[in-house]
Design an enzyme around this catalytic site. Structure first.
Site, PDB file in Angstrom:
ATOM      1  N   ASP A 158      56.176  81.072 131.053  1.00  0.00           N
ATOM      2  CA  ASP A 158      55.445  82.003 130.194  1.00  0.00           C
ATOM      3  C   ASP A 158      56.177  83.338 130.117  1.00  0.00           C
ATOM      4  O   ASP A 158      57.196  83.533 130.807  1.00  0.00           O
ATOM      5  CB  ASP A 158      54.024  82.167 130.771  1.00  0.00           C
ATOM      6  CG  ASP A 158      52.993  82.373 129.679  1.00  0.00           C
ATOM      7  OD1 ASP A 158      53.365  82.830 128.590  1.00  0.00           O
ATOM      8  OD2 ASP A 158      51.799  82.084 129.928  1.00  0.00           O
ATOM      9  N   ASP A 219      47.443  81.215 121.719  1.00  0.00           N
ATOM     10  CA  ASP A 219      46.734  80.240 122.558  1.00  0.00           C
ATOM     11  C   ASP A 219      45.598  79.556 121.813  1.00  0.00           C
ATOM     12  O   ASP A 219      44.812  80.219 121.121  1.00  0.00           O
ATOM     13  CB  ASP A 219      46.096  80.954 123.760  1.00  0.00           C
ATOM     14  CG  ASP A 219      47.130  81.449 124.741  1.00  0.00           C
ATOM     15  OD1 ASP A 219      48.333  81.258 124.496  1.00  0.00           O
ATOM     16  OD2 ASP A 219      46.711  82.030 125.760  1.00  0.00           O
TER      17      ASP A 219
HETATM   18  C1  GLA Z   1      49.258  82.529 128.353  1.00  0.00           C
HETATM   19  C2  GLA Z   1      49.637  81.144 127.825  1.00  0.00           C
HETATM   20  C3  GLA Z   1      48.493  80.167 128.080  1.00  0.00           C
HETATM   21  C4  GLA Z   1      48.191  80.130 129.569  1.00  0.00           C
HETATM   22  C5  GLA Z   1      47.865  81.517 130.077  1.00  0.00           C
HETATM   23  C6  GLA Z   1      47.726  81.553 131.578  1.00  0.00           C
HETATM   24  O1  GLA Z   1      48.210  83.092 127.619  1.00  0.00           O
HETATM   25  O2  GLA Z   1      49.953  81.182 126.480  1.00  0.00           O
HETATM   26  O3  GLA Z   1      48.834  78.880 127.608  1.00  0.00           O
HETATM   27  O4  GLA Z   1      49.289  79.590 130.252  1.00  0.00           O
HETATM   28  O5  GLA Z   1      48.888  82.453 129.713  1.00  0.00           O
HETATM   29  O6  GLA Z   1      47.420  82.811 132.074  1.00  0.00           O
END
Ligand code: GLA
Length: 435
Positions: A158, A219
């Site tokens: 990430d 997300d």
């Molecule tokens: C980001 C990612 C998500 C998840 C969260 C975890 O928002 O895009 O898919 O992994 O972090 O904190």
């Protein structure tokens, strides 16, 4: 001269190795904790749902006992909130000791013993998005080595708490570091999602060289709005995205939320169908212990999975956007077959959409058409008009065979006579009668 050729050939070979770790020739499939279980760390009050080793072994048991693994759902992926807030005395990441008392190595062994794979999550900034220890540039090698020592099979990397300059260094550096461990570890990069997902800020040819899949966009949440928003972004930008996808390199529109709380059965079929058209990774984020039969049968639909997993790995496209609110999607598949999806954005009643295969660019005669969700088949002539009834926010999805050429049928009869085939054989091969 010969040496020049040799240098050239070995450079080519080195490039091929560096660019391609041989993994994920078809889109990866499995289960990922985040959307459904988030950062629930309250194991005292919510032991069944908190991020702990039990959650992952529970899901592994379901994957291996309820028919998922055989369909290809083999990854069990940990997301954020697994780590201890402190690194160990050697500077290595370690899991939270209360929630993962057996450690990650034991968890990966648990997966491997069941024919599954384990994925883990890291972040190339000071902290993960959930505030856990990140992997800043100085820690990339040691963390890659730790994941490899734990025999992990995939890393989602990430990008919270890092800036564009650090990302431009860190994402390629982690790719190299993973390769250098000698363990094949699939690499999912969230990099483009942090840079708006589009060129010129995102360099997709570079991404395809260093990552196996990448999150392009925001997300997913447990709602139809969220699915629709993602679908719109991916198909509005399809010309950019289709060009970069292929075996070992996939756009990732994020997890499947089928089986959760936000989608109707029709909307669940829509997510499954459009993720298959997009050649998207199929990571479910749901509770496999309590999933309904309806959701399960959508996720386990063999034809939809087969379309998603087509070995050519070509990402499909939207070919029509009608004023009526009907949209048509198409994906070319191996053996001259293809997939079609009729999707309705309407919110009134099932819409009777009238068209013909020739209007959808099928002009080579007759085709066998298999309806993916009703499991019925017909043979359709390209010029024959037909009507599909598409439910509000739902889809009709077809697998369309290679054109059935009239002389192919004749040849088949000749062949069958020569082989002395029994009549029963023919029934399976001759396309069903015309509409
Ligand atoms: C980001 C990612 C998500 C998840 C969260 C975890 O928002 O895009 O898919 O992994 O972090 O904190």
């Amino acid at each position: 001269m010969l040496s020049t050729v040799l240098v050239f050939v070995s450079t080519l070979m080195a490039a091929a190795v560096a660019l391609d770790n041989g993994l994920m020739r078809t889109p990866p499939m499995g289960w990922l904790a985040w959307e459904r279980f988030r950062c629930d760390i309250d194991c005292e009050h919510d032991p069944k749902n908190c991020i702990s080793e039990n959650l992952f072994t529970d899901m592994a048991d379901r994957l291996s006992e309820d028919g998922w693994r055989e369909l290809g759902y083999v990854y069990v992926n940990i997301d954020d909130c697994w780590a201890s807030m402190q690194r160990d005395q050697h500077g290595r990441l370690q899991p939270d000791p209360k929630r993962f008392p057996g450690g990650i190595r034991r968890l990966s062994r648990y997966m491997h013993n069941r024919g599954l794979k384990l994925g883990i999550y890291g972040d190339m900034g000071t902290h993960t998005c959930g505030g856990y220890p990140g992997t800043p540039l100085s820690k990339i090698e040691i963390d890659a080595q730790t994941f490899s020592d734990w025999e992990v099979d995939m890393l989602k990397f990430d990008g919270c708490y890092s800036n564009a300059t650090e990302q431009a260094q860190g994402y390629p550096q982690m790719s190299k570091a993973l390769n250098a461990t000698g363990r094949p570890i699939a690499y999912s990069c969230s990099w483009p999602a942090y840079q708006g997902g589009l060129p010129p800020k995102v360099n997709y040819s570079q991404l395809a060289e260093i990552c196996n899949l990448w999150r392009n966009y925001g997300d997913i949440q447990d709602s139809w709005d969220s699915v629709l928003n993602i679908v719109d972004w991916f198909f509005d930008n399809q010309e950019v995205l289709i060009a970069v996808a292929g075996p070992g390199r996939w756009n990732d529109p994020d997890m499947l939320i089928i089986g959760d709380f936000g989608l109707s059965m029709d909307q669940s079929r829509t997510q499954m169908a459009l993720w298959a058209i997009m050649a998207a990774p199929l990571f479910m984020s749901n509770d496999l212990r309590t999933i309904s039969g309806g959701a399960r049968s959508i996720l386990q639909n063999k034809m939809a999975v087969r379309i998603n997993q087509d070995p050519l790995g070509l990402q499909g496209r939207r070919i029509l956007k009608e004023e009526s609110g009907i949209e048509v999607f198409w994906r070319p598949l191996s053996n001259d077959a293809s997939a079609l999806v009729f999707f309705s954005r309407r919110t009134d009643m099932p819409y009777r959409y009238r068209t013909s295969l020739s209007k959808l660019n099928y002009t080579a005669g007759s085709y066998e058409v298999h309806d993916v969700f009703s499991e019925r088949s017909v043979t359709l002539k390209d010029s024959t008009g037909f009507v599909v009834s598409v439910n509000p926010t739902g889809v009709v999805m077809w697998y369309v065979s290679a054109p059935v050429k009239p002389n192919r049928l004749q040849e088949f009869f000749k062949d069958a006579r020569l082989r002395g085939a029994a009549r029963g054989d023919l029934a399976n091969v001759i396309p069903p009668v015309f509409l």
